[in-house]
Design a protein around this motif. Structure first.
Motif, short mmCIF file in Angstrom:
data_model
loop_
_atom_site.label_atom_id
_atom_site.label_comp_id
_atom_site.label_asym_id
_atom_site.label_seq_id
_atom_site.Cartn_x
_atom_site.Cartn_y
_atom_site.Cartn_z
N GLY A 1 34.47 52.86 47.58
CA GLY A 1 33.12 52.56 47.11
C GLY A 1 32.20 52.26 48.27
N VAL A 2 30.95 52.01 47.97
CA VAL A 2 29.96 51.73 49.01
C VAL A 2 30.11 50.28 49.48
CG1 VAL A 2 28.30 53.42 48.13
CG2 VAL A 2 28.21 51.07 47.30
N ASP A 3 29.72 50.02 50.72
CA ASP A 3 29.70 48.64 51.21
C ASP A 3 28.27 48.20 51.52
OD1 ASP A 3 29.24 50.06 53.49
OD2 ASP A 3 30.86 49.19 54.66
N THR A 4 27.31 48.97 51.02
CA THR A 4 25.92 48.55 50.97
C THR A 4 25.48 48.64 49.51
OG1 THR A 4 25.30 50.82 51.57
CG2 THR A 4 25.25 49.17 53.32
N PRO A 5 24.50 47.87 49.10
CA PRO A 5 24.16 47.84 47.68
C PRO A 5 23.80 49.21 47.11
CG PRO A 5 23.14 46.01 48.81
CD PRO A 5 23.72 46.89 49.87
N SER A 6 24.17 49.42 45.86
CA SER A 6 23.96 50.72 45.22
C SER A 6 22.49 51.15 45.26
CB SER A 6 24.41 50.64 43.75
OG SER A 6 25.74 50.21 43.64
N TYR A 7 21.58 50.19 45.09
CA TYR A 7 20.16 50.56 45.05
C TYR A 7 19.58 50.83 46.43
CZ TYR A 7 19.78 49.97 40.06
OH TYR A 7 19.93 50.15 38.71
N VAL A 8 20.37 50.59 47.47
CA VAL A 8 20.00 51.03 48.81
C VAL A 8 20.68 52.36 49.11
CG1 VAL A 8 20.12 50.48 51.27
CG2 VAL A 8 19.57 48.70 49.63
N TYR A 9 21.91 52.50 48.62
CA TYR A 9 22.64 53.75 48.81
C TYR A 9 22.24 54.72 47.68
CZ TYR A 9 26.32 56.68 50.71
OH TYR A 9 27.01 57.71 51.31
N SER A 10 20.98 55.07 47.66
CA SER A 10 20.43 55.96 46.64
C SER A 10 19.33 56.82 47.25
CB SER A 10 19.82 55.16 45.48
OG SER A 10 20.76 54.31 44.87
#
Length: 634
Positions: free
Chosen positions: A182-191
């Motif tokens: 999974g991502v290790d930065t917030p989902s709403y940044v990794y978009s």
């Protein structure tokens, strides 16, 4: 990240009143100010405090009564906007935007953020349509970078074809299917800025991230421009034609040649697994594979699993499988710094996404806070203070405070296990390697069926890995979490530029250099995304990639409208830029000798990370200038 306009439509007051209960209060304060223009919302008692650690700080540190006052005023302001009242401060100037940014995060931010925020909040400019043209671009790779480029080129009206060696888009997200990925930065940044998604968790897991990417490709029509199951093996510049000749190969081995005016490489940094050459590899009786090649359908229940490595992939795999396996042995070359995040496993409330979709400016400021917290906020901790008296443990006073806080966290998590504490506290300064997030790693180390081995693996035997003491650790499955090779960004594609110069001869085995990380002399109309020295020291790579895409597409538009056949960076500008990169890195933590890192090449030069804060790199790419390039006209 561009501001996405929200249609006013009909808002039900009850929906809004319910949704604001789930709002991030600092974000709501910014919405309130932009809608009303009342400066009281930027000061006491409404100004939020600084967020502790990586916390989302939804309360803003404000008393419940003040939070309720903000929510009530926001409901009134949003309903007035929905009824037709225009925002009072739709596009703040740089000075005001800087002040707003500082209020939003509750701490000082560099003044350059005022320029960036003002630009992002500015009303969208209607681009002039490109004149009819036959300019064509080949994009190599359909991961995050390649898809962002393809979307922007399509929007600009430029012909584009994407070659992707896999059978689906997604890049590393298509490749990596190991448990816990999974991502290790917030989902709403990794978009993507141009494609929203109702993320189910604050940190998206692999399946949702991949589904998001595939949904974007389908709904934007990018499927039409992607050729799957086809890799690019070579690209050669034809000076007479001012075009690239690209050689491709499909899964059957059949080759084909295509031509294009420009090539964009988007092959990623973490796409080529590193497999250490260990004696006895062929003798191991169990299953052996790299984490990026996790077998589909693998059942680890009741198995003895050995994980070689303790970096990002291992830190996600280990907690995900520990309660299923009979035994789990972790071979750790060096420990990692891992920070707590209260939102790591948290679900995103449906009302939070409702606010993003229906309330103007909410999405921008929500994104801004996350981007700051996981990005440039930590930059002061990464500078080397030559007068700091304890250079072995930290690089400056701020870095030392971070070290103390992270160490206390590890000691709390492993209380009563002095052996694990000794093995888990790194000797090098924080941020020397990417800070990871604790997803249950330390709790997993305490399990009876888990062993942490600080000795390196020196060989594989039929029964399992052998460590440096000669002890053999029995295993049925060995997972190599040994990382990737990011120091050859375009390898193994054979790229031949002007005058027969090859990219391999210029960059050598591990010394890539590019102007702004994007272009290189001798290689006209060739653009690198996520290229040399562009990996952010903190934060999500998507913001960096989208900045690079805007820069590249702007140059291509200039070529089309200006009748230019080719551009390549001037040698002096390229050299000056890389001298600045190296000089800045000499003052940054990634040059610290206390750790090994894939950020540096064999000669010790930092070739992966960018030395600048994210906002400074944004400014460097903001206004492309042809003065930086050698230009030939059609």
């Amino acid at each position: 990240m561009n501001r996405v306009d929200i249609e006013r439509g009909d808002l039900e007051p009850a929906d809004l009143e319910r949704a604001v209960q789930a709002a991030n209060i600092p974000t709501l304060v910014m919405v309130l100010f932009q809608l009303t223009g009342d400066r009281k919302w930027l000061g006491a008692p409404y100004a939020p405090s600084r967020a502790p650690g990586l916390s989302s700080h939804d309360s803003g540190g404000l008393p419940p009564g003040v939070q309720d006052e903000i929510r009530a005023a926001a409901v009134e302001a949003v309903l007035a906007w929905a009824a037709g009242k225009p925002p009072a401060v739709a596009s703040p100037g740089p000075a005001l935007a800087h002040g707003m940014a500082e209020v939003c995060v509750g701490e000082p931010v560099p003044s350059l953020y005022g320029e960036q925020v003002a630009a992002m909040l500015a009303e969208p400019q209607t681009a002039s349509p490109l004149p009819p043209n036959d300019f064509s671009v080949v994009v190599i790779g359909a991961g995050i970078s390649g898809l962002a480029a393809a979307f922007a080129l399509r929007q600009a009206g430029v012909k584009v074809v994407v070659f992707e060696q896999n059978d689906r888009p997604g890049g590393v997200w298509a490749d990596n299917r190991y448990p816990g990925a999974g991502v290790d930065t917030p989902s709403y940044v990794y978009s993507f800025s141009f494609f929203r998604h109702p993320w189910s968790t604050h940190f998206g897991k692999r399946d949702e991230v991949l589904a998001y990417i595939e949904d974007m490709v389908t709904r934007t029509g990018l499927t039409d421009v992607i050729t799957f199951g086809t890799k690019v093996t070579a690209a050669q510049w034809d000076a007479a034609e001012s075009r690239w000749h690209i050689r491709t190969q499909d899964r059957s081995g059949a080759t084909a040649d295509v031509t294009a005016n420009a090539v964009i490489t988007a092959v990623g940094l973490l796409s080529r697994p590193v497999q250490p050459e260990l004696p006895g590899v062929d003798t191991f009786a169990g299953q052996l594979f790299h984490s990026a090649q996790w077998p589909a359908g693998l059942d680890v229940r009741g198995q003895r699993v050995a994980v070689v490595g303790s970096g990002a992939s291992a830190m996600q795999i280990v907690p995900a499988i520990a309660d299923q396996v009979a035994g789990l042995t972790i071979f750790q070359r060096s420990p990692q710094w891992a920070a707590p995040d209260e939102d790591y496993f948290g679900q995103v409330p449906a009302d939070a996404y409702w606010l993003i979709e229906h309330v103007p400016f909410y999405h921008f400021w929500y994104w801004f806070r996350l981007n700051w917290t996981f990005g440039d906020r930590n930059y002061p901790a990464m500078g080397i203070d030559p007068d700091w008296p304890h250079p072995a443990r930290a690089v400056n006073e701020v870095n030392d405070r971070h070290r103390a806080g992270l160490t206390r966290y590890i000691e709390r998590q492993l209380a009563g296990r002095d052996d694990l504490i000794a093995a888990s506290v790194p000797s090098y300064p924080p941020y020397g390697k990417r800070i990871l997030l604790d997803n249950g790693w330390y709790a997993t180390l305490r399990r009876e069926n888990v062993s942490l081995v600080s000795e390196p693996v020196t060989a594989l035997t039929p029964a399992g890995p052998a460590d440096a003491t000669g002890r053999v650790w029995p295993a049925d499955i060995v997972v190599m979490c040994t990382g990737f090779d990011p120091q050859r960004p375009v390898y193994p594609i054979e790229v031949t530029g002007r005058d027969g110069v090859t990219l391999g001869s210029v960059w050598g085995r591990d010394d890539p250099r590019a102007y702004l990380g994007i272009t290189a002399p001798h290689f006209p109309n060739l653009f690198f995304l996520y290229g040399p020295n562009t990996n952010p020291g903190g934060g999500a790579v998507i913001a960096v990639v989208e900045q690079q895409v805007r820069y590249v597409v702007s140059l291509i538009e200039t070529m089309i409208t200006g009748g230019l056949a080719s551009i390549e960076p001037r040698q002096d500008r390229h050299d000056e830029y890389n001298e600045r990169v190296d000089a800045e890195h000499a003052r940054r933590i990634w040059s610290h000798p206390g750790m090994t890192t894939y950020y540096r090449n064999a000669a010790g030069r930092v070739v992966v990370n960018m030395p600048w804060p994210l906002v400074q790199y944004w400014r460097l790419l903001r206004d492309p200038s042809l003065e930086d390039f050698e230009v030939t006209r059609a």
